[in-house]
Design an enzyme around this catalytic site. Structure first.
Site, PDB file in Angstrom:
ATOM      1  N   ASP A  67       0.828  -1.201   0.000  1.00 21.15           N
ATOM      2  CA  ASP A  67       0.000   0.000   0.000  1.00 21.15           C
ATOM      3  C   ASP A  67       0.865   1.256   0.000  1.00 21.15           C
ATOM      4  OD1 ASP A  67       0.902  -0.540   2.595  1.00 21.15           O
ATOM      5  OD2 ASP A  67      -1.079  -0.996   3.362  1.00 21.15           O
ATOM      6  N   ASP A 136      -8.048  -2.373  13.969  1.00 22.46           N
ATOM      7  CA  ASP A 136      -9.440  -2.561  13.529  1.00 22.46           C
ATOM      8  C   ASP A 136      -9.588  -3.756  12.580  1.00 22.46           C
ATOM      9  OD1 ASP A 136      -8.281  -1.613  11.198  1.00 22.46           O
ATOM     10  OD2 ASP A 136      -9.563   0.158  11.022  1.00 22.46           O
ATOM     11  N   HIS A 138      -7.729  -4.420   9.844  1.00 22.92           N
ATOM     12  CA  HIS A 138      -7.355  -4.250   8.425  1.00 22.92           C
ATOM     13  C   HIS A 138      -6.073  -5.019   8.101  1.00 22.92           C
ATOM     14  CE1 HIS A 138      -5.044  -0.411   9.719  1.00 22.92           C
ATOM     15  NE2 HIS A 138      -4.116  -1.241   9.277  1.00 22.92           N
ATOM     16  N   GLU A 143      -9.811  -1.439   5.041  1.00 26.33           N
ATOM     17  CA  GLU A 143     -10.486  -1.135   6.300  1.00 26.33           C
ATOM     18  C   GLU A 143     -11.793  -1.930   6.405  1.00 26.33           C
ATOM     19  OE1 GLU A 143      -8.880   0.238   8.503  1.00 26.33           O
ATOM     20  OE2 GLU A 143      -8.172   2.266   8.091  1.00 26.33           O
TER      21      GLU A 143
HETATM   22  C1  F6R Z   1       1.277  -1.476   6.177  1.00 27.91           C
HETATM   23  C2  F6R Z   1      -0.026  -2.119   6.228  1.00 27.91           C
HETATM   24  C3  F6R Z   1      -0.844  -2.127   7.470  1.00 27.91           C
HETATM   25  C4  F6R Z   1      -0.081  -2.419   8.744  1.00 27.91           C
HETATM   26  C5  F6R Z   1      -1.001  -2.310   9.943  1.00 27.91           C
HETATM   27  C6  F6R Z   1      -0.275  -2.582  11.247  1.00 27.91           C
HETATM   28  O1  F6R Z   1       1.861  -1.667   4.903  1.00 27.91           O
HETATM   29  O2  F6R Z   1      -0.432  -2.626   5.239  1.00 27.91           O
HETATM   30  O3  F6R Z   1      -1.867  -3.087   7.329  1.00 27.91           O
HETATM   31  O4  F6R Z   1       0.474  -3.698   8.659  1.00 27.91           O
HETATM   32  O5  F6R Z   1      -1.564  -1.037   9.993  1.00 27.91           O
HETATM   33  O6  F6R Z   1       0.679  -1.591  11.452  1.00 27.91           O
HETATM   34  P1  F6R Z   1       1.807  -1.759  12.553  1.00 27.91           P
HETATM   35  O7  F6R Z   1       2.607  -2.939  12.158  1.00 27.91           O
HETATM   36  O8  F6R Z   1       2.593  -0.492  12.493  1.00 27.91           O
HETATM   37  O9  F6R Z   1       1.100  -1.971  13.852  1.00 27.91           O
END
Ligand code: F6R
Length: 260
Positions: A67, A136, A138, A143
């Site tokens: 992403d 949440d 995702h 989301e």
């Molecule tokens: C990042 C991504 C997100 C993160 C998620 C958890 O490329 O795709 O899904 O993996 O927001 O973020 P952290 O690891 O910082 O808790």
């Protein structure tokens, strides 16, 4: 789905790196799906160490980011292309031209997303996708209530995700509202998915991912339909799992030849 409860994020990084190393020893031209955020950092650190000290090579590899934020200027330190360069690709021997990220600055976002899907396909698909999970539920930036069949597209972040990610910026006002993310349908085509989650703040999402119903309200739960998913977690993020003892028993008694 294989659930492995480990001592902490360092051990999770080592176990994930074992799977990635086994893949590249067998298939040097393998394609990696690359997550950003905090969760994958122990993996990238361990892969960099093995590159420096043990000759693990990514010279024929390709990488596809999950992403990218929309609206950050090119070269912004928190753009995911920059984060990946800083945290992983410049520490190993992967060719930067073979590391791809969705274009969050494209004038024609729809065309750019279609081109990204085509590039993944042309590379032969993702062999191993590294994932984190949002509080949440995702994965990528899909989301809650994202279509379980979705492809790469623009999404709006929840306020919870913006707050969670504000730690990377000077203030929450700087966190973009929009992102371009691989879809759940895109992620589901990876041959092996390795998801890392650590810390008590992830416990509810981890429980919903592993033991909840398959439902778009927890996008990560779609992984229950994938034939090869490995979930690497610590005790804190495993706290709400009903079958934690079963997962521990399974890992402790796993046949050595099986691998991840
Ligand atoms: C990042 C991504 C997100 C993160 C998620 C958890 O490329 O795709 O899904 O993996 O927001 O973020 P952290 O690891 O910082 O808790």
């Amino acid at each position: 789905m294989e659930v492995v409860i480990l001592s902490g994020k360092e051990e999770a990084g080592v176990v994930a790196a074992d799977a990635i190393e086994a893949l590249f020893r067998a298939k040097p031209q393998a394609v990696l799906g690359l997550a950003t955020g905090s969760s994958p950092l122990p993996i990238y650190n361990e892969l960099a160490r093995r590159h420096d000290e043990e000759g693990l090579s990514f010279s024929q590899a390709q990488g596809f980011a999950l992403d990218e934020y929309v609206g950050l200027p090119a070269g912004h330190p928190e753009s995911y292309r920059e984060v990946l360069r800083r945290e992983f690709t410049e520490k190993v021997d992967i060719d930067p031209a073979r590391v791809h990220a969705p274009n969050g600055a494209a004038e024609d976002v729809v065309a750019a997303c279609a081109a990204y899907e085509a590039a993944i396909k042309a590379a032969g698909g993702v062999d191993l996708q590294i994932l984190g999970i949002g509080t949440d539920g995702h994965i990528g930036f899909n989301e809650p209530i994202s279509s379980l069949a979705s492809r790469t597209r623009i999404k709006t972040l929840t306020e919870q995700t913006r707050q969670d990610n504000a730690r990377f910026f000077d203030s929450i006002d700087e966190v973009p509202h929009h992102v371009v993310t691989q879809g759940l349908g895109t992620i589901m085509e990876a041959r092996h998915v390795v998801l890392l989650a650590t810390g008590a703040q992830k416990a509810a999402a981890v429980q919903a991912l592993i033991e909840g119903p398959v439902a778009a309200v927890c996008p990560a739960s779609v992984l229950q339909l994938h034939p090869h998913v490995t979930v690497l977690i610590d005790e804190a993020s495993a706290a709400e799992l009903k079958l934690a003892d079963y997962y521990r028993h399974t890992w402790a008694n796993k046949p050595h030849w099986q691998g991840l």
